[in-house]
Structures are given as C-alpha cells and as structure tokens.
Design a protein around this motif. Structure first.
Motif, PDB file in Angstrom:
ATOM      1  N   PHE A 106       0.910  -1.155   0.000  1.00 28.47           N
ATOM      2  CA  PHE A 106       0.000   0.000   0.000  1.00 28.47           C
ATOM      3  C   PHE A 106       0.944   1.198   0.000  1.00 28.47           C
ATOM      4  CE2 PHE A 106      -4.561   0.894   1.164  1.00 28.47           C
ATOM      5  CZ  PHE A 106      -4.505   2.214   0.809  1.00 28.47           C
ATOM      6  N   TYR A 107       1.220   1.718  -1.185  1.00 28.78           N
ATOM      7  CA  TYR A 107       2.362   2.603  -1.389  1.00 28.78           C
ATOM      8  C   TYR A 107       1.937   4.051  -1.584  1.00 28.78           C
ATOM      9  CZ  TYR A 107       7.284   3.170  -2.711  1.00 28.78           C
ATOM     10  OH  TYR A 107       8.611   3.508  -2.730  1.00 28.78           O
ATOM     11  N   GLY A 108       2.553   4.949  -0.849  1.00 27.97           N
ATOM     12  CA  GLY A 108       2.266   6.373  -0.992  1.00 27.97           C
ATOM     13  C   GLY A 108       3.371   7.062  -1.784  1.00 27.97           C
ATOM     14  N   PHE A 109       2.966   7.963  -2.641  1.00 24.22           N
ATOM     15  CA  PHE A 109       3.927   8.677  -3.490  1.00 24.22           C
ATOM     16  C   PHE A 109       3.751  10.151  -3.142  1.00 24.22           C
ATOM     17  CE2 PHE A 109       5.292   9.332  -8.150  1.00 24.22           C
ATOM     18  CZ  PHE A 109       6.594   8.995  -7.873  1.00 24.22           C
ATOM     19  N   ILE A 110       4.706  10.688  -2.376  1.00 23.24           N
ATOM     20  CA  ILE A 110       4.510  12.011  -1.791  1.00 23.24           C
ATOM     21  C   ILE A 110       5.340  13.071  -2.523  1.00 23.24           C
ATOM     22  CG2 ILE A 110       4.380  13.246   0.402  1.00 23.24           C
ATOM     23  CD1 ILE A 110       5.213  10.561   1.722  1.00 23.24           C
ATOM     24  N   GLY A 111       4.752  14.206  -2.700  1.00 24.34           N
ATOM     25  CA  GLY A 111       5.490  15.309  -3.307  1.00 24.34           C
ATOM     26  C   GLY A 111       4.554  16.474  -3.517  1.00 24.34           C
ATOM     27  N   PRO A 112       5.090  17.694  -3.483  1.00 21.26           N
ATOM     28  CA  PRO A 112       4.220  18.856  -3.705  1.00 21.26           C
ATOM     29  C   PRO A 112       3.838  18.968  -5.182  1.00 21.26           C
ATOM     30  CG  PRO A 112       6.473  19.580  -3.523  1.00 21.26           C
ATOM     31  CD  PRO A 112       6.487  18.101  -3.315  1.00 21.26           C
ATOM     32  N   ASN A 113       2.982  19.938  -5.490  1.00 16.64           N
ATOM     33  CA  ASN A 113       2.591  20.149  -6.883  1.00 16.64           C
ATOM     34  C   ASN A 113       3.837  20.414  -7.724  1.00 16.64           C
ATOM     35  OD1 ASN A 113      -0.032  20.016  -5.992  1.00 16.64           O
ATOM     36  ND2 ASN A 113      -0.159  22.223  -5.668  1.00 16.64           N
ATOM     37  N   GLY A 114       3.900  19.785  -8.873  1.00 17.81           N
ATOM     38  CA  GLY A 114       5.014  20.045  -9.787  1.00 17.81           C
ATOM     39  C   GLY A 114       6.256  19.222  -9.496  1.00 17.81           C
ATOM     40  N   ALA A 115       6.185  18.315  -8.518  1.00 22.41           N
ATOM     41  CA  ALA A 115       7.374  17.508  -8.192  1.00 22.41           C
ATOM     42  C   ALA A 115       7.599  16.420  -9.244  1.00 22.41           C
ATOM     43  CB  ALA A 115       7.226  16.878  -6.819  1.00 22.41           C
ATOM     44  N   GLY A 116       6.554  16.103 -10.000  1.00 23.80           N
ATOM     45  CA  GLY A 116       6.697  15.079 -11.053  1.00 23.80           C
ATOM     46  C   GLY A 116       5.896  13.819 -10.787  1.00 23.80           C
ATOM     47  N   LYS A 117       4.996  13.864  -9.791  1.00 21.30           N
ATOM     48  CA  LYS A 117       4.205  12.670  -9.456  1.00 21.30           C
ATOM     49  C   LYS A 117       3.378  12.208 -10.657  1.00 21.30           C
ATOM     50  CE  LYS A 117       1.771  14.454  -6.045  1.00 21.30           C
ATOM     51  NZ  LYS A 117       2.199  15.850  -5.983  1.00 21.30           N
ATOM     52  N   SER A 118       2.628  13.141 -11.217  1.00 21.90           N
ATOM     53  CA  SER A 118       1.746  12.768 -12.335  1.00 21.90           C
ATOM     54  C   SER A 118       2.562  12.346 -13.550  1.00 21.90           C
ATOM     55  CB  SER A 118       0.832  13.931 -12.703  1.00 21.90           C
ATOM     56  OG  SER A 118      -0.071  14.150 -11.654  1.00 21.90           O
ATOM     57  N   THR A 119       3.680  13.022 -13.793  1.00 13.33           N
ATOM     58  CA  THR A 119       4.527  12.630 -14.932  1.00 13.33           C
ATOM     59  C   THR A 119       5.006  11.195 -14.759  1.00 13.33           C
ATOM     60  OG1 THR A 119       5.269  14.899 -15.208  1.00 13.33           O
ATOM     61  CG2 THR A 119       6.613  13.211 -16.233  1.00 13.33           C
ATOM     62  N   ALA A 120       5.433  10.861 -13.529  1.00 12.25           N
ATOM     63  CA  ALA A 120       5.903   9.493 -13.270  1.00 12.25           C
ATOM     64  C   ALA A 120       4.782   8.494 -13.540  1.00 12.25           C
ATOM     65  CB  ALA A 120       6.397   9.389 -11.829  1.00 12.25           C
ATOM     66  N   ILE A 121       3.594   8.804 -13.022  1.00 14.03           N
ATOM     67  CA  ILE A 121       2.460   7.890 -13.181  1.00 14.03           C
ATOM     68  C   ILE A 121       2.069   7.758 -14.651  1.00 14.03           C
ATOM     69  CG2 ILE A 121      -0.029   7.707 -12.743  1.00 14.03           C
ATOM     70  CD1 ILE A 121       0.525   8.726  -9.914  1.00 14.03           C
ATOM     71  N   ARG A 122       2.027   8.894 -15.346  1.00 18.40           N
ATOM     72  CA  ARG A 122       1.618   8.861 -16.757  1.00 18.40           C
ATOM     73  C   ARG A 122       2.650   8.134 -17.617  1.00 18.40           C
ATOM     74  NH1 ARG A 122      -2.170  12.799 -17.967  1.00 18.40           N
ATOM     75  NH2 ARG A 122      -1.145  13.402 -19.876  1.00 18.40           N
ATOM     76  N   THR A 123       3.908   8.210 -17.205  1.00 17.06           N
ATOM     77  CA  THR A 123       4.938   7.460 -17.931  1.00 17.06           C
ATOM     78  C   THR A 123       4.745   5.960 -17.706  1.00 17.06           C
ATOM     79  OG1 THR A 123       6.428   9.301 -17.509  1.00 17.06           O
ATOM     80  CG2 THR A 123       7.429   7.291 -18.354  1.00 17.06           C
TER      81      THR A 123
END
Lengths: 261, 309
Positions: free
Chosen positions: B32-49
């Motif tokens: 059950f994994y959390g991916f933490i970071g503020p806006n613009g840290a690249g969370k969505s880019t990582a996920i979309r990749t």
C-alpha cells in the motif's frame, strides 16, 4: 467495435443535423427544378455564356436545362461543399478531442492498443460519412421521383459516388492533422475544405492554374466533368486515394508515438 | 514477492521543462504505497509514464515484470487508474461510462460496479455533466476499481471527496489490498499517507529522494527537541550547529531538529535552567518539509534514509 460504436453514439446528433440540413437544401433544390424548367430555354444559353463564371461551375460544358445538368451544378455544390464541411468537422477533432476534453486519460489507460484506437475512430468517421451519403442518395432519388422526372440513375450514382470519395479523402487528410493537434482544430478543418473548394473553381477558370486539379479532390467530383465524360477520372481518383492513404498513415504513425497530455 | 512497479533512471522532459529526472522506484506486489510530493514535483509525470501515456526520454520501467513500452496493453488490463482530474464524456450517464470501460476490457463488471456505486453513494443513472466535482471523482474511482485490478494507480484520489466518502474510499482500498491488490497512490496530503500507507517514496524536483516504510521514513536519526526555560544571552547550542536544523526561538522556548549524539546534547542541556524538555520523533510532515527546506544539508540524511530502506 466498442470504440467505433462509442464514437457513433457521440457523433449521432451532429450526423443528424448535417444530414437533415444538406438533405433539406438538396430536396428544396430538386423541387425548384420543375418551375425553372419552364423558363429554361433562354436561361440555359445565358448560364452557358457568362465567361469565367460559367467555366468556374462547369456550366459551359453541360446543359443546365436538363435535370442531370441542373442537378450536377446546383445540387452538386450543396452536396460537395456541405459534405466536405461535415467530413472535415467530423474527422479534424476525432483524435484531438480526447486531449481537449481531458478524456484521453480515461480512454488511453484502457487496455486498447493505440493503433486499434486510431483505426476504430477512423472507421467511425467513414461509417458516418457513408451513412449520410446513403440517406442523401435515397432522398435525392425520392425527390426526383416526386417531381415526376425520370431517374438519371447512372449520373446520380457517379455524382454521389464522387462526392462520397471526396468526403472520405478530405476526412482522411483531416484525420492525419487531428493526430498532431491537441485543441479543437475546427477552424483548420473548415479552412481546408473551403480552400480546396476554391482551388477547383480557380483551376476551372484559369488554364495556368489547371495543375491545382491534382491537389483538390473537388476536381474529380466536378459535376460538369462527370456528366460530360459519363465517368470518373481514374487518375485523379488514384491521386486522391494516395493523399487519403497518406493522411491515415501519418495519423497512425504519429498517434502511436504521441505524448498524451 | 515480486515487483509490482520497478522504475530505473526514468527521465522525462517536456521540451526544456523538467518532468522527472533519473527516477528510481520499487513497489512490491501487495504494497500500500504512498507517493509524496508537492505540486510540480513530477508525481503525475511518473504515473503517466508508467501507464504509457507519455514516453520516457530515457530509463526503463516494468510493471509485474513486463516492460511498460512493449507490454502496454497487458499491463493496462491488470491496472486500474484514477487520474487527478477525472473527466468523462458529456451527455453520457455514469453507467454508460462504466459499461464502456468494461466493454473495452472485455469484462462483465456490473456486479462490482453496482456494489462500489452503492458504497460510495453514487447514482449511476446520473449524467456526467450533472455531477459535482466530488461525484465525478467517485465515478472515476468506480471506473478504476470495477474490474478488480491487480494494481491500482490513484493520482491524488481524495481531492473533492467529503470526509465520509474518503473514509469509505480508503476502507475499499484496504479491502482490496488485503485481497492481494497493490495500491499506489500519490498525494501531497501527508496525513493521508501516514494513516493509510505502509510504504512511501518522497519525490522532489522529479526524483525520489527517500523511500521505505512509512515508519522508517518517520524514524530518522533526527529528533524534535523543544526546550522551555529562561534563555538569556548566548547559549551553548551553537556548538551543535552542524546537527541542528529548523531552529526556532521564541520567548522562553527553543525548538529544533537534532540529528547528532543525544548524550552530548543532554550534557550541554544540563547547563540550562529548563522548565520543560521534550524530545520526540518528528512526524512525516516535518521530515517532508525538512527534505524540501534545505536541499544541500539534506544529502547525508537522504543517504541515511536510503540505507534504512
């Protein structure tokens, strides 16, 4: 077929409106013919002798006083321009709308390959165009029968077939463009359709601009030429087919590699 | 246990704009994994990749041991994704969208979809344009979970959900997790990660700067030390300046994060006239802020955390 059905459902209102609009104008035009026929003797010569205006619309080549001649020029313009606008509108946004409406993240994370997505969407565009043209053909035939004229079946098939092919080619080209854009693109689609229409008018008027016939699909769908030769220009059709195939190939290659935002 | 997600040196730039840089990530199946970071840290880019929406410039990633580029469809068939901005086709009902997704997956999901809609109090007969932001999110959740995916990737899932819906949502996720599904959710709400996730990674400027269990991440060598007393003139704490961060001094109160030898600190503190002393573990939020506050002084700590994980 799931995606094609989905696209057909999405586009049904637009298809209905465009088919009804073009069909209405087409029928009105056909119903005007009996009235015009009575005063046609003088008019036909007049239309044929208006210089480049006559040449632009091919009225120097055919007899405007007969139903096929009248249909090719009057109804041909409605069908040609109306159908081309719908074909362009329908296909220019078919790929790009997913990014514009932010539905791409839903659709492109389903287990469907990009190439299947592209081809199913293309099938939806083509099916809509074929459906519209079948309805318009039937409507034209019924309208002609209703005014008591003999049905010029060969001419009608040639004309409608050419317009369908024109729409398919234009749709395929716009489809290629749709793979590149991320926002709408309706202006681009309408612009392309309008420019290609006027290119044909120019090619008809000026000898030096005749090469434009090799660019615009309106050249092989020119009603006057078709009636004069009783056939479609196979060379121009082949060229149109090539342009269309290129558009589809470009769409497939680009969309399969595209970063979806 | 096998890897659910494994990314190695994943890099993506949008022209000159940084998306993710050399991102490494390892999520085990069943996490059950959390991916933490503020806006613009690249969370969505990582996920979309990872989902194949965008192509990485370099690096590679695997999901369930399958390459994300070569096996995109097989991966997506086992994955449920909730985008941060949930959008569907206007003019269609929620049930149409759910059916469309099920058809594209060639699955009959009606029973699970009905159950999820009931639990989240979502009316599937409503049209998409009639839904509020929160209800649209619920539709996205049902869509992401109705086919019982082996891996759920949820990008900032709780935005717009009311507290009751959030509670139900996490209880559904926990059930799925107990049944063996891997849950991977991105968030900038730390309390959410701390409460629900067992593992987490912290993302900063496109790269993972720390990862491990949430307990490990919280259990750094650093301690929050708060002193209450009468502090006049210079104090001796200055000699620890290499081990002290986030130093705050108000009247009668000093607070700082201390990462040195606790015995030495206590020896120095005996010289003070203290009214009160607390030494506590910093919470995830403090650690997170600390990671972001000072990129340079953090290097050692990152190493520590990496060792821990």
């Amino acid at each position: 077929m799931t995606l094609t059905c989905h696209e057909l459902k999405q586009g049904r209102l637009s298809l209905l409106i465009w088919t009804a609009s073009i069909g209405f104008l087409l029928a009105v035009c056909i119903f005007l013919y009996p009235e015009m026929k009575e005063d046609m003797d003088g008019i036909s010569d007049m239309f044929a002798s208006m210089g480049s205006f006559s040449a632009a619309f091919g009225m120097d080549q055919i007899d405007f006083g007969t139903l096929p001649g009248f249909y090719a020029v009057e109804c041909g313009n409605i069908l040609g321009l109306g159908g081309a606008f719908y074909a362009a509108l329908c296909s220019i946004s078919i790929l790009s709308k997913e990014e514009k409406d932010h539905t791409a993240e839903f659709l492109l994370t389903q287990p469907v390959s990009r190439i299947r997505l592209v081809l199913e969407k293309l099938a939806a565009v083509f099916l809509q165009l074929i459906l519209m043209n079948l309805v318009l053909f039937a409507l034209a035939a019924v309208s002609i029968a209703a005014i008591g004229e003999a049905l010029p079946i060969r001419e009608l098939i040639l004309l409608h077939g050419a317009f369908l092919f024109l729409q398919l080619e234009l749709a395929a080209i716009c489809f290629g463009i749709s793979a590149f854009i991320r926002r709408g693109g309706l202006g681009i689609g309408l612009g392309i359709a309008a420019i290609l229409y006027f290119l044909n008018l120019i090619a008809n008027i000026a000898k030096s601009a005749e090469f434009l016939r090799f660019i615009t699909p309106f050249a092989y769908a020119d009603g006057a030429d078709i009636l004069a030769s009783h056939s479609l220009d196979a060379g121009l059709l082949a060229l149109g087919f090539t342009y269309g195939a290129l558009g589809i190939a470009v769409a497939c290659i680009k969309y399969c590699r595209k970063d979806i935002r | 246990m096998t890897n659910a997600i494994c990314a190695r040196a994943l890099t993506k730039y949008y022209g000159k704009i940084r998306g993710i840089v050399g991102l490494n990530l390892e999520v085990m199946e069943g996490d059950f994994y959390g991916f933490i970071g503020p806006n613009g840290a690249g969370k969505s880019t990582a996920i979309r990749t990872l989902l194949g929406l965008i192509r990485p410039d370099s690096g590679r990633a695997e999901i369930f041991g399958m390459d994300i580029a070569a096996n995109r469809e097989q991966i997506l068939a086992q994955t449920g994704y909730l985008p941060s901005e949930t959008a569907f086709y206007f003019g269609r009902k929620v049930q149409d969208i759910l059916q469309l997704s099920a058809n594209l997956r060639r699955r009959d999901c009606r029973r699970t979809a009905k159950e999820l809609c009931e639990r989240l109090r979502l009316d599937p007969g409503r049209k998409i344009e009639e839904l509020s932001y929160g209800n649209r999110k619920k539709a996205g959740i049902v869509c992401a979970l109705q086919h019982n995916p082996r891996l759920c990737i949820l990008d900032e899932p709780t935005g717009g959900l009311d507290p009751l819906a959030q509670r139900e949502f996490f209880s559904i996720l926990k059930e799925r997790n107990r049944q063996g599904a891997t849950i991977f959710l991105s968030s900038h709400v730390l309390s959410e990660i701390e409460r629900h996730c067992s593992q987490a990674a912290i993302l900063r400027e496109g790269t993972v700067i720390a990862s491990g269990t949430v307990a490990e991440l919280s259990r750094t060598s650093a301690r929050r030390v708060t002193l209450a007393g009468n502090f006049t003139g210079d104090n001796n704490i200055g000699c620890f300046q290499d081990f002290i961060r986030d130093y705050q001094q108000e009247e009668g109160r000093i607070s700082f994060l201390y990462s040195g030898d606790i015995n030495r600190l206590l020896q120095v503190l005996t010289c003070f006239s203290l009214r009160d002393l607390t030494i506590s573990e910093p919470n995830l939020e403090e650690i997170f802020l600390h990671y972001y506050a000072n990129a340079h002084s953090m290097e050692g700590e990152v190493q520590n955390d990496s060792d821990l994980s």
